[in-house]
Design an enzyme around this catalytic site. Structure first.
Site, PDB file in Angstrom:
ATOM      1  N   SER A  82       8.764  22.200  24.619  1.00  7.77           N
ATOM      2  CA  SER A  82       8.041  21.942  25.877  1.00  7.77           C
ATOM      3  C   SER A  82       6.731  21.188  25.690  1.00  7.77           C
ATOM      4  CB  SER A  82       7.750  23.254  26.594  1.00  7.77           C
ATOM      5  OG  SER A  82       8.920  23.705  27.208  1.00  7.77           O
ATOM      6  N   LYS A  85       6.462  18.006  27.332  1.00  5.48           N
ATOM      7  CA  LYS A  85       6.325  17.853  28.792  1.00  5.48           C
ATOM      8  C   LYS A  85       5.041  17.146  29.229  1.00  5.48           C
ATOM      9  CE  LYS A  85       9.262  21.902  29.713  1.00  5.48           C
ATOM     10  NZ  LYS A  85       9.242  23.325  30.099  1.00  5.48           N
ATOM     11  N   TYR A 207      16.139  14.613  28.235  1.00  4.54           N
ATOM     12  CA  TYR A 207      15.241  15.772  28.207  1.00  4.54           C
ATOM     13  C   TYR A 207      15.506  16.629  26.971  1.00  4.54           C
ATOM     14  CZ  TYR A 207      13.396  20.406  29.242  1.00  4.54           C
ATOM     15  OH  TYR A 207      12.732  21.610  29.146  1.00  4.54           O
ATOM     16  N   TYR A 259       2.699  28.575  31.484  1.00  6.63           N
ATOM     17  CA  TYR A 259       3.637  29.218  32.420  1.00  6.63           C
ATOM     18  C   TYR A 259       3.007  30.399  33.132  1.00  6.63           C
ATOM     19  CZ  TYR A 259       6.526  26.574  29.225  1.00  6.63           C
ATOM     20  OH  TYR A 259       7.024  25.596  28.451  1.00  6.63           O
ATOM     21  N   VAL A 277       8.906  26.475  22.758  1.00  6.91           N
ATOM     22  CA  VAL A 277       9.616  27.667  22.283  1.00  6.91           C
ATOM     23  C   VAL A 277       9.923  27.659  20.785  1.00  6.91           C
ATOM     24  CG1 VAL A 277      10.693  28.464  24.420  1.00  6.91           C
ATOM     25  CG2 VAL A 277      11.817  26.708  23.044  1.00  6.91           C
TER      26      VAL A 277
HETATM   27  N1  GLN Z   1      13.974  22.824  25.471  1.00  8.16           N
HETATM   28  C1  GLN Z   1      13.440  24.042  25.979  1.00  8.16           C
HETATM   29  C2  GLN Z   1      14.135  24.439  27.280  1.00  8.16           C
HETATM   30  O1  GLN Z   1      14.278  23.633  28.159  1.00  8.16           O
HETATM   31  C3  GLN Z   1      11.976  23.916  26.182  1.00  8.16           C
HETATM   32  C4  GLN Z   1      11.366  25.180  26.706  1.00  8.16           C
HETATM   33  C5  GLN Z   1      10.062  25.501  26.107  1.00  8.16           C
HETATM   34  O2  GLN Z   1       9.686  25.013  25.060  1.00  8.16           O
HETATM   35  N2  GLN Z   1       9.341  26.421  26.732  1.00  8.16           N
HETATM   36  O3  GLN Z   1      14.509  25.571  27.444  1.00  8.16           O
END
Ligand code: GLN
Length: 629
Positions: A82, A85, A207, A259, A277
């Site tokens: 993420s 992002k 993505y 988050y 993650v």
């Molecule tokens: N690729 C992961 C997902 O879409 C990214 C989520 C994350 O890093 N919080 O679930």
């Protein structure tokens, strides 16, 4: 043999590893202590991520000007997940502009988990670009019709942020692509609400790939430092994102980056951040530094447990909370002085100097330092207005001002308009930021004001120009253009009529064209020149460096007067600035004067002693002023 020698000869040097930056030592200590924290779980919902070693742990801090401090596993690569992002959000802003992006993705924290399906009722717009729904919509906005086109643009930009070519971990990508049903569902929801305009599959694949870009902890910190440096990677000097979008990126990181823990994060840590993650966290303190942390064990919100602890401790220890900004405005005024206290290096006659001392207090010098933005510029404006109450002329010195933002430049231009309307005149000097100011002034000042504003980059020259103006305005008419009589020169003053007559017989007239050398450094010619009209500059000319103008002489002063006292070679060259008309007294002529008319030579030496005493006093005042500055 002394002990120093025996030490170097036996190679018994002090331990270099002991000489570490205290910042490095703090990171080492933090790493040592927090590696015993084994809380949290490695993410397994993307099966490939489950293979990470839970003990990996790296900390890296990179300053906005590119100094790197790192501790632990900072070279171990992992997928950024993420953390892609916010970087991708910058790409979408560049490709579609802010209105185009906001039409599709809003910027309100959802207070929900990263994979929640939080769409705004009615519009179907994802609540923000940090949750998966918003991030997939963001990838939809990146230029390119196919997955390949989109991902090429994305990886290229991420590589600019990191300052090295990054790659995709194919295994992690495939692992997520095969199991990412929830993200696919989100993609189709977005298609349903026309947030994605086409088949969502190419966007979803892009993505998954952007999440699988491999980076290490050091890369994260460099990426963060790039954002803290206004979008320019401080190590490579290359721009990764347009500066105007950095505040948008950091805003969504600040409000939504962690988050459903975003509120607690900004409260306790106070540094905009984004987690992934795989265990990475990228945190950005605008204008100051970037932090990268990597440790795969996650808490219930999907944020790295040790990563959070590192950021929280660094924030507290180094007082980094965004809302605890230092008040830098106080130190923006370096010193304030006047032309009565601080003069140029122009050698002047006693008359000129007395005049400057009398009139000089109406010329105020303000010296500024540090970066100028609104708060510091406000202080500059306020102090300048205060000084203007007792001044006709203001010298504003920006030599120690490395950066002036457009707000500060505009405020200064408006200040100039007010001061000029109030009958003041202005000289601006110093530094690389002068050009920017001149541009702002050109836009703001009515053309008829320009004769009362001067931009003179060289500070010495600025001081001298102002002084010359006072001298020209305040002296008797014709001063400066009139040819002086020799006895108006201070070394030859008050000798009496007979002595003057005798002396005149020994003086030889000389004319030098502008630019012509009067005295050559190193020569031992021992001639004394009295300037009757014009001015001359003293230059030091180091062999491999640009020559330096260190002083200048006005009419009424003597050049090379020290040769009366000793026979040392000339220490600097003197070059006519304008056409210089003078009379010369050779050492031989002076010696004959000493023999035949000892009273006259004694008077001249007395005048010389008085002149040197006066200059010494002036120098002492200036040295004191410089020391208290
Ligand atoms: N690729 C992961 C997902 O879409 C990214 C989520 C994350 O890093 N919080 O679930």
């Amino acid at each position: 043999m002394n002990s120093f020698h025996s030490q170097t000869l036996t190679g018994n040097m002090p331990d270099q590893s002991a000489i570490l930056s205290p910042i490095q030592l703090i990171l080492n200590e933090l790493h040592r202590r927090l590696k015993d924290n084994h809380e949290g779980e490695v993410a397994t919902y993307i099966p490939e991520l489950g293979k990470a070693d839970p003990n990996w742990f790296g900390i890296c801090l990179v300053t906005a000007d590119g100094t790197v401090y790192e501790a632990g596993d900072t070279a171990q690569t992992f997928t950024i997940q993420s953390i892609s992002k916010p970087l991708n959000y910058g790409i979408a802003l560049e490709d579609k502009g802010q209105p185009g992006v906001l039409k599709k993705i809003w910027m309100e924290p959802s207070g929900e988990a990263f994979n929640s399906i939080s769409l705004q009722p009615g519009t179907g717009r994802p609540l923000n670009p940090m949750i998966n729904a918003g991030a997939i919509a963001t990838t939809g906005l990146v230029e390119g019709d196919t997955t390949a086109e989109k991902i090429r643009r994305i990886v290229d930009v991420f590589s600019l942020y990191a300052g090295r070519p990054l790659e995709i971990d194919e295994t992690v990508y495939r692992s997520e692509s095969e199991t990412g049903h929830r993200n696919r569902a989100i993609g189709h929801m977005l298609r349903n609400f026309d947030i994605l305009n086409e088949d969502p599959t190419p966007t979803l694949e892009a993505y998954f790939m952007q999440c699988s870009v491999l980076a290490n902890c050091r890369d994260l910190a460099v990426m963060a430092a790039t954002l803290s440096n206004g979008g320019v990677n401080p190590l490579t000097g290359q721009r990764a994102v347009a500066g105007e979008y950095v505040e948008n990126i950091l805003s969504v990181m600040g409000s939504c980056g962690m988050y459903d823990a975003a509120g607690a994060w900004i409260y306790q840590v106070g540094i905009p951040a984004k987690s992934g993650v795989a265990g990475g966290i990228l945190a950005v303190l605008p204008g100051q530094l970037g932090i990268g942390v990597f440790s795969p064990r996650l808490d219930a919100q999907g944020n790295s447990v040790r990563g959070i602890a590192v950021c929280r401790e660094l924030s507290q220890k180094f007082n980094l909370h965004l809302f605890n900004a230092a008040h830098q405005a106080r130190s923006v005024i370096r010193t304030i002085s006047s032309s009565a206290e601080v003069g140029s290096k122009r050698i002047r006659s006693a008359g000129e100097q007395a005049l400057l001392q009398k009139q000089g207090s109406r010329i105020r010098h303000l010296h500024f330092q540090g970066e100028l933005q609104f708060t510091t510029a406000e202080r500059v404006v306020r102090e300048t207005l205060r000084e203007a109450e007792q001044a006709d002329h203001l010298l504003l010195n920006f030599k120690h001002v490395p950066v002036i933002d457009h707000v500060a430049a505009d405020l200064l231009a408006r200040l100039a308009v007010t001061l000029l309307a109030g009958g003041r005149t202005l000289t601006l000097t110093g530094g690389s930021s002068l050009g920017k100011l001149e541009l702002a002034f050109r836009g703001a000042l009515p053309p008829d004001c320009w004769s009362r504003v001067e931009f003179i980059p060289d500070y010495e020259l600025a001081l001298e120009t102002i002084e010359n103006r006072i001298v020209a305005q305040s002296s008797s008419p014709g001063w400066g253009s009139r040819l002086l009589e020799p006895e108006e020169c201070e070394l030859l003053a008050d000798l009496g009529a007979e002595a003057t007559r005798i002396l005149r017989g020994l003086l030889k007239p000389h004319v030098f064209a502008a630019g012509e050398r009067i005295i050559e450094a190193g020569s031992t010619d021992r001639i004394l020149y009295f300037i009757l009209r014009g001015s001359a500059d003293v230059w030091i000319e180091p062999p491999d460096q640009p020559r330096l103008r260190v002083a200048s002489f006005s009419a009424g002063t003597a050049l090379g007067e020290l040769s009366l006292l000793d026979a040392s070679p000339r220490s600097a060259s003197v070059v006519a600035h304008t056409r210089v008309e003078c009379v010369a007294l050779s050492a031989a002529a002076f010696e004959s004067l000493e023999k035949d008319h000892p009273a006259i030579s004694a008077s001249i030496l007395r005048n010389l002693a008085l002149t040197l005493a006066r200059r010494l006093r002036k120098a002492n005042i200036e040295i004191t002023a410089a020391h208290s500055a």
